[in-house]
Design a protein around this motif. Sequence first.
Motif, mmCIF file in Angstrom:
data_model
loop_
_atom_site.group_PDB
_atom_site.id
_atom_site.type_symbol
_atom_site.label_atom_id
_atom_site.label_comp_id
_atom_site.label_asym_id
_atom_site.label_seq_id
_atom_site.Cartn_x
_atom_site.Cartn_y
_atom_site.Cartn_z
ATOM 1 N N ASP A 1 -6.001 -1.293 -6.297
ATOM 2 C CA ASP A 1 -7.214 -0.855 -5.623
ATOM 3 C C ASP A 1 -6.948 0.541 -5.050
ATOM 4 O O ASP A 1 -6.154 0.689 -4.126
ATOM 5 N N TYR A 2 -7.587 1.545 -5.635
ATOM 6 C CA TYR A 2 -7.393 2.924 -5.204
ATOM 7 C C TYR A 2 -8.393 3.280 -4.115
ATOM 8 O O TYR A 2 -9.576 3.035 -4.236
ATOM 9 N N ASP A 3 -7.902 3.876 -3.062
ATOM 10 C CA ASP A 3 -8.736 4.369 -1.973
ATOM 11 C C ASP A 3 -8.585 5.890 -1.960
ATOM 12 O O ASP A 3 -7.604 6.418 -1.442
ATOM 13 N N ARG A 4 -9.560 6.593 -2.549
ATOM 14 C CA ARG A 4 -9.459 8.054 -2.664
ATOM 15 C C ARG A 4 -9.464 8.735 -1.309
ATOM 16 O O ARG A 4 -8.756 9.719 -1.109
ATOM 17 N N ASP A 5 -10.275 8.233 -0.383
ATOM 18 C CA ASP A 5 -10.340 8.859 0.934
ATOM 19 C C ASP A 5 -8.979 8.803 1.642
ATOM 20 O O ASP A 5 -8.561 9.768 2.277
ATOM 21 N N THR B 1 -3.426 0.217 -3.157
ATOM 22 C CA THR B 1 -2.953 -1.080 -2.701
ATOM 23 C C THR B 1 -2.892 -2.003 -3.905
ATOM 24 O O THR B 1 -3.869 -2.133 -4.648
ATOM 25 N N THR C 1 0.863 -1.183 0.000
ATOM 26 C CA THR C 1 0.000 0.000 0.000
ATOM 27 C C THR C 1 0.897 1.230 0.000
ATOM 28 O O THR C 1 1.772 1.371 0.856
#
Length: 177
Positions: free
Chosen positions: A82-86, A91, A39
């Motif tokens: 896997d994009y986590d915008r917040d 990751t 990540t």
Amino acid sequence: MRTVVFDTITGAPLLDVSSLVSAGSWSSKIDGSGQGSVTVRLREQPITRSTARDLFRANARMVAHVDDDDTVAAAGMFLTPDYDRDAGAVTCQWTDIRALFAQRMGFGVGSWGPSGTLTVTGRSRSGAVRAIVSRAMRDGEEPTWALPIDLPDDGTGAFTRTWPYYGFPTMEDCLAE
């Protein structure tokens, strides 16, 4: 231990992301069945959206965990990111090259038929591995199959084997044998 992203085809280092890694796991096994995840926090370094998309493209990029003397402890190709915008992080799961070889047939679409048969005759074990891995990279026929692999030494020996195209052998089948 450093974590570096590389181009899968050329092997060129693209970015040392060690200072940006917030989580990760990896395994390295002698049979090459390692896997892991990493990540990377994207907001901590000015990385544009387009650069981030390019840097973590599945199959086009690899990650390596490298120690101080440039010895690779574990490495593999990125799977779907896997994009986590917040969180401002991406990751990526990754898998070892041998997993790719488990999916790669011994012949390409254009070589179905007798030309797809792989024969290794009178080679040492390292020579046989060299022939198999070279075939997996298509012997330079299709540069998009190239991988940054240093081939082992060739040599004569007692190893002789034919993998007929009609048996649909994967490159992993050949290596395992």
